[in-house]
Design an enzyme around this catalytic site. Structure first.
Site, PDB file in Angstrom:
ATOM      1  N   GLY A   1       1.037  -1.243  -0.152  1.00  0.00           N
ATOM      2  CA  GLY A   1       0.023  -0.067   0.612  1.00  0.00           C
ATOM      3  C   GLY A   1       0.389   1.747  -0.205  1.00  0.00           C
TER       4      GLY A   1
ATOM      5  N   HIS B   1       3.600   0.969  -8.249  1.00  0.00           N
ATOM      6  CA  HIS B   1       2.965   0.444  -8.163  1.00  0.00           C
ATOM      7  C   HIS B   1       1.417  -0.171  -8.992  1.00  0.00           C
ATOM      8  CE1 HIS B   1       3.845   1.397  -3.768  1.00  0.00           C
ATOM      9  NE2 HIS B   1       4.178   0.023  -3.890  1.00  0.00           N
TER      10      HIS B   1
ATOM     11  N   GLN C   1      13.609  -9.988  -4.301  1.00  0.00           N
ATOM     12  CA  GLN C   1      12.369 -10.733  -3.648  1.00  0.00           C
ATOM     13  C   GLN C   1      11.954 -11.157  -5.149  1.00  0.00           C
ATOM     14  OE1 GLN C   1       9.741  -8.009  -1.832  1.00  0.00           O
ATOM     15  NE2 GLN C   1       8.472  -7.994  -3.749  1.00  0.00           N
TER      16      GLN C   1
ATOM     17  N   LEU D   1      -0.112   4.141  -2.094  1.00  0.00           N
ATOM     18  CA  LEU D   1       0.420   3.385  -3.433  1.00  0.00           C
ATOM     19  C   LEU D   1       1.316   5.218  -4.075  1.00  0.00           C
ATOM     20  CD1 LEU D   1      -3.001   1.295  -4.469  1.00  0.00           C
ATOM     21  CD2 LEU D   1      -0.327   0.765  -3.765  1.00  0.00           C
ATOM     22  N   HIS D   2       2.078   4.714  -5.569  1.00  0.00           N
ATOM     23  CA  HIS D   2       2.789   5.561  -6.706  1.00  0.00           C
ATOM     24  C   HIS D   2       2.845   4.673  -7.330  1.00  0.00           C
ATOM     25  CE1 HIS D   2       6.113   2.519  -5.861  1.00  0.00           C
ATOM     26  NE2 HIS D   2       6.425   3.292  -4.374  1.00  0.00           N
TER      27      HIS D   2
ATOM     28  N   GLN E   1      11.154  -4.528 -10.645  1.00  0.00           N
ATOM     29  CA  GLN E   1      12.439  -4.444 -10.457  1.00  0.00           C
ATOM     30  C   GLN E   1      13.393  -4.459  -9.617  1.00  0.00           C
ATOM     31  OE1 GLN E   1      14.595  -7.050 -11.724  1.00  0.00           O
ATOM     32  NE2 GLN E   1      16.201  -6.577 -11.211  1.00  0.00           N
ATOM     33  N   LYS E   2      12.561  -2.967  -8.754  1.00  0.00           N
ATOM     34  CA  LYS E   2      12.399  -2.174  -7.521  1.00  0.00           C
ATOM     35  C   LYS E   2      13.232  -2.611  -7.149  1.00  0.00           C
ATOM     36  CE  LYS E   2      12.894   0.710  -4.696  1.00  0.00           C
ATOM     37  NZ  LYS E   2      12.054   0.418  -3.225  1.00  0.00           N
TER      38      LYS E   2
END
Ligand code: AMP
Length: 280
Positions: A31, A37, A153, A33-34, A148-149
């Protein structure tokens, strides 16, 4: 857009889509959000018939001294934004339903979880893998979208899906940045104006690395030294790690290999821990 708060209800909704033969896209988030996202949300809407987004600040991926309580939250604003994008389902879940009393089961991707961010955040990727696999079980998406940030992960989740034969495609998308290069992050909201300026050192050190490589430098130690030099110039900045690794298995590389190299870093700007990376 349906706002759904229980596992049973969201499973029913997804089941309905599936019975109609619709392809389900899923974007898991924490959340606040930007545009980063939203780039994933738009990709999902483009590639699939139905898009579900989860907003869940997963307590299991935060260490005891980390910023779980400070992590920014604004679920009503998130819901408005997602509705305007054309998302079908926003799933938010209560901790007591995600991890009921007596919860015991965790997912680990050995070795991959212990390097880079995992080295300074023990248990972080165990928490991430556990919640993402649970969300996959609940939503059963055809395609799940990640940024990709969070390069590590993405590598770990791909490995988890492969090793556990999960029936979902992991789709990874480029980092969205501010005009000056700072990678968008929900944590940027925690930066004071002077810290916001200092935070540019992440992107700029990656650019320094890129330039050095373009000029022919391939020695990882030398490149890392140049990057740390740039970060050390900022009073507010303290690097956590700066590393050059194989983009597929995260193993340390002593030399840059074209197309296969991930340069990743984590830097504290005051109390705020930021990450960034590039693939060379
Ligand atoms: P988070 O809410 O931080 O857990 O992020 C949810 C998803 O958005 C993850 O797959 C992130 O990698 C992705 N994401 C976060 N920031 C960015 C960004 N600046 N560009 C692209 N994707 C991002």
């Amino acid at each position: 857009m349906k706002r759904i708060q229980t596992i049973k209800e969201v499973k029913n909704e997804m089941c309905r889509y599936r019975s109609e033969g619709q392809v389900i896209g899923f974007v898991p988030t924490m959340g606040y959000l930007h545009e980063g996202h939203l780039s994933l949300v738009r990709e999902s809407i483009k590639q699939t018939d139905r898009t579900a987004v989860s907003v869940y600040v997963n307590p299991k991926q935060f260490g005891p001294d980390e910023d779980y309580l400070q992590y920014p939250r604004d679920i009503d604003r998130d819901a408005d934004v997602l509705e305007k994008e054309g998302v079908d389902v926003l799933f938010t879940c209560q901790d007591r339903e995600m991890y009921p009393k007596g919860y015991k089961t965790y997912v680990e991707v050995q070795d991959y979880q212990d390097v880079l961010c995992g080295a300074s955040r023990p248990g972080h990727f165990r928490g991430v893998c556990t919640v993402v696999l649970k969300l996959f079980q609940i939503i059963k998406p055809d395609i799940a979208f990640f940024g990709q940030k969070d390069a590590q992960q993405a590598v770990i989740l791909k490995k988890m899906v492969k090793d556990l034969n999960a029936e979902v495609k992991i789709s990874v998308h480029p980092i969205v940045r501010e005009k000056d290069g700072l990678a968008l992050s929900s944590r940027n909201a925690l930066l004071r104006p002077r810290q916001r300026k200092a935070a540019l050192c992440l992107y700029q050190s990656l650019q320094i690395a890129k330039q050095a490589i373009l000029k022919g430098q391939t020695d990882s130690l030398k490149i890392i030294h140049l990057m740390k030099e740039r970060i050390n110039k900022e009073k507010q900045a303290q690097w956590d790690y700066v590393e050059i690794v194989d983009k597929n298995n995260l193993e340390s590389l002593s030399k840059v290999i074209k197309g296969e190299t991930l340069i990743a870093l984590a830097v504290y700007i005051g109390q705020v821990r930021l990450i960034d990376n590039i693939i060379i």
